[in-house]
Design a protein around this motif. Structure first.
Motif, PDB file in Angstrom:
ATOM      1  N   HIS A   1      -7.833  -0.022   5.962  1.00  0.00           N
ATOM      2  CA  HIS A   1      -6.748   0.502   6.299  1.00  0.00           C
ATOM      3  C   HIS A   1      -6.950   1.889   5.862  1.00  0.00           C
ATOM      4  O   HIS A   1      -7.957   2.103   4.713  1.00  0.00           O
ATOM      5  CB  HIS A   1      -5.428  -0.013   6.006  1.00  0.00           C
TER       6      HIS A   1
ATOM      7  N   HIS B   1       6.029   1.668   3.416  1.00  0.00           N
ATOM      8  CA  HIS B   1       5.817   0.349   2.440  1.00  0.00           C
ATOM      9  C   HIS B   1       6.408   0.724   1.324  1.00  0.00           C
ATOM     10  O   HIS B   1       7.317  -0.204   0.841  1.00  0.00           O
ATOM     11  CB  HIS B   1       4.673  -0.135   2.782  1.00  0.00           C
TER      12      HIS B   1
ATOM     13  N   ASP C   1      -0.998  -3.534   8.694  1.00  0.00           N
ATOM     14  CA  ASP C   1      -1.661  -2.438   8.295  1.00  0.00           C
ATOM     15  C   ASP C   1      -3.065  -2.807   8.219  1.00  0.00           C
ATOM     16  O   ASP C   1      -3.512  -2.476   7.071  1.00  0.00           O
ATOM     17  CB  ASP C   1      -0.865  -1.749   7.201  1.00  0.00           C
TER      18      ASP C   1
ATOM     19  N   HIS D   1       0.982  -1.213   0.043  1.00  0.00           N
ATOM     20  CA  HIS D   1      -0.045  -0.094  -0.192  1.00  0.00           C
ATOM     21  C   HIS D   1       0.704   1.015   0.129  1.00  0.00           C
ATOM     22  O   HIS D   1       2.086   1.100   0.040  1.00  0.00           O
ATOM     23  CB  HIS D   1      -1.190  -0.120   1.167  1.00  0.00           C
TER      24      HIS D   1
ATOM     25  N   HIS E   1      -4.461   0.481  12.757  1.00  0.00           N
ATOM     26  CA  HIS E   1      -3.714  -0.783  12.969  1.00  0.00           C
ATOM     27  C   HIS E   1      -4.543  -1.797  14.058  1.00  0.00           C
ATOM     28  O   HIS E   1      -5.211  -1.487  14.694  1.00  0.00           O
ATOM     29  CB  HIS E   1      -2.265  -0.251  13.526  1.00  0.00           C
TER      30      HIS E   1
ATOM     31  N   HIS F   1       1.602   3.823   1.994  1.00  0.00           N
ATOM     32  CA  HIS F   1       2.261   4.394   3.017  1.00  0.00           C
ATOM     33  C   HIS F   1       3.836   4.592   2.792  1.00  0.00           C
ATOM     34  O   HIS F   1       4.392   3.472   2.536  1.00  0.00           O
ATOM     35  CB  HIS F   1       1.723   3.985   4.217  1.00  0.00           C
TER      36      HIS F   1
END
Ligand SMILES: [Zn+2]
Ligand SMILES: [Zn+2]
Length: 283
Positions: free
Chosen positions: A129, A73, A150, A68, A198, A70
């Motif tokens: 998420h 990551h 996540d 994803h 989370h 973020h």
């Protein structure tokens, strides 16, 4: 299949899956230098199947899958793509939301359709998420491993998706009391606690308690360094796994932590002799 957890947590995430000549890095939260150092450390420690990291080919993955958009990551995916010409796989939503480098080097996957990279098949499943996120089950035809981080809550169908995996890597992000008493501002606490934030230790435990047989190794992932402690997460998970023959580990913020999906020879489905390198002391 061998799994090397390179990094896990808000400081960066990266996990290498290797089987039958295929090496795929999931998430690019560390750069090539750290990746090479971690793989060299794993090889020096004698992790089975590891190669020496003296040459570029020793660390270069065939592809990178981004879960994803973020920063912990996506990391330096664009650099792997542009400089090292490593293809980046991402869902359309992630590819739209994150800079992944040269679009020519980006392969889009559907968040509900399995896709293959060499010897490995990836089965994604959407997770709740605050970015479009997927769980991944990685299958090399003989063994399966699941990577689930996540997520704000365990969505319907996730248990079935990961059931029977040899190795389960599951987020255990925060202890509710520590988060409540901790230094984070209220809006951040609310975000973490929300159904799109989370997974707490207690939520992870609920999934572990419901896990059917067949999983011989559980690794707790993405532990918060501010709102959790490995001993708390492990103690809770140990209770949840009571009666199941599963080896339990906590992934450190920086690895390597090497896991093998195969049970030890002659002891099918027995707890795995996983190698635990550079872990928190006292675990
Ligand atoms: Zn994350
Ligand atoms: Zn995230």
């Amino acid at each position: 299949m061998q799994i090397t957890i390179i990094a896990s947590g808000s400081g960066g995430n990266a996990t290498l899956f290797a089987s039958r000549g295929t090496r795929v890095l999931v998430d690019a939260g560390v750069g090539p230098r750290v990746l090479a150092q971690c793989l060299a450390a794993a090889a020096t420690a004698g992790a089975p199947g590891s190669t020496s990291a003296g040459s570029t080919s020793a660390w270069t993955p065939d592809a990178i899958v981004i879960t994803h958009a973020h920063a912990d990551h996506v990391g330096v995916a664009a650099r792997y793509n542009k400089k090292h010409k490593i293809p980046i796989y991402a869902s359309e939503a992630t590819a739209r939301a994150a800079h992944l480098g040269d679009p020519e080097g980006v392969r889009v996957f559907s968040p509900r359709e399995p896709f293959a990279i060499g010897a490995l098949t990836f089965s994604p499943r959407p997770l709740p998420h605050d970015a479009a996120q997927v769980a991944l089950v990685v299958d090399d035809g003989a063994r399966r491993a699941a990577l689930v981080t996540d997520l704000g809550e365990v969505p319907p169908g996730l248990l079935e998706h990961v059931a029977g995996c040899d190795v389960l890597m599951l987020e255990s992000n925060y202890d509710e009391e520590m988060l409540d008493a901790g230094p984070y501002p209220q809006h951040l606490k609310r975000r973490i606690l929300s159904a799109r934030g989370h997974l707490s230790n207690a939520q992870a435990c609920a999934l572990l308690a419901a896990l059917p047989g067949g999983t011989h190794t559980v690794a707790l992932m993405h532990l918060s360094e501010n709102n959790n402690r490995p001993d708390l997460a492990l103690a809770a998970a140990r209770d949840a796994l009571l009666g199941k023959r599963a080896r339990l580990l906590a992934a450190p913020p920086r690895g390597p932590l090497v896991l093998d999906t195969a049970p030890p020879p002659g002891a099918a489905r027995a707890p795995l002799a996983a190698r635990q390198l550079g872990l928190f002391p006292g675990m």
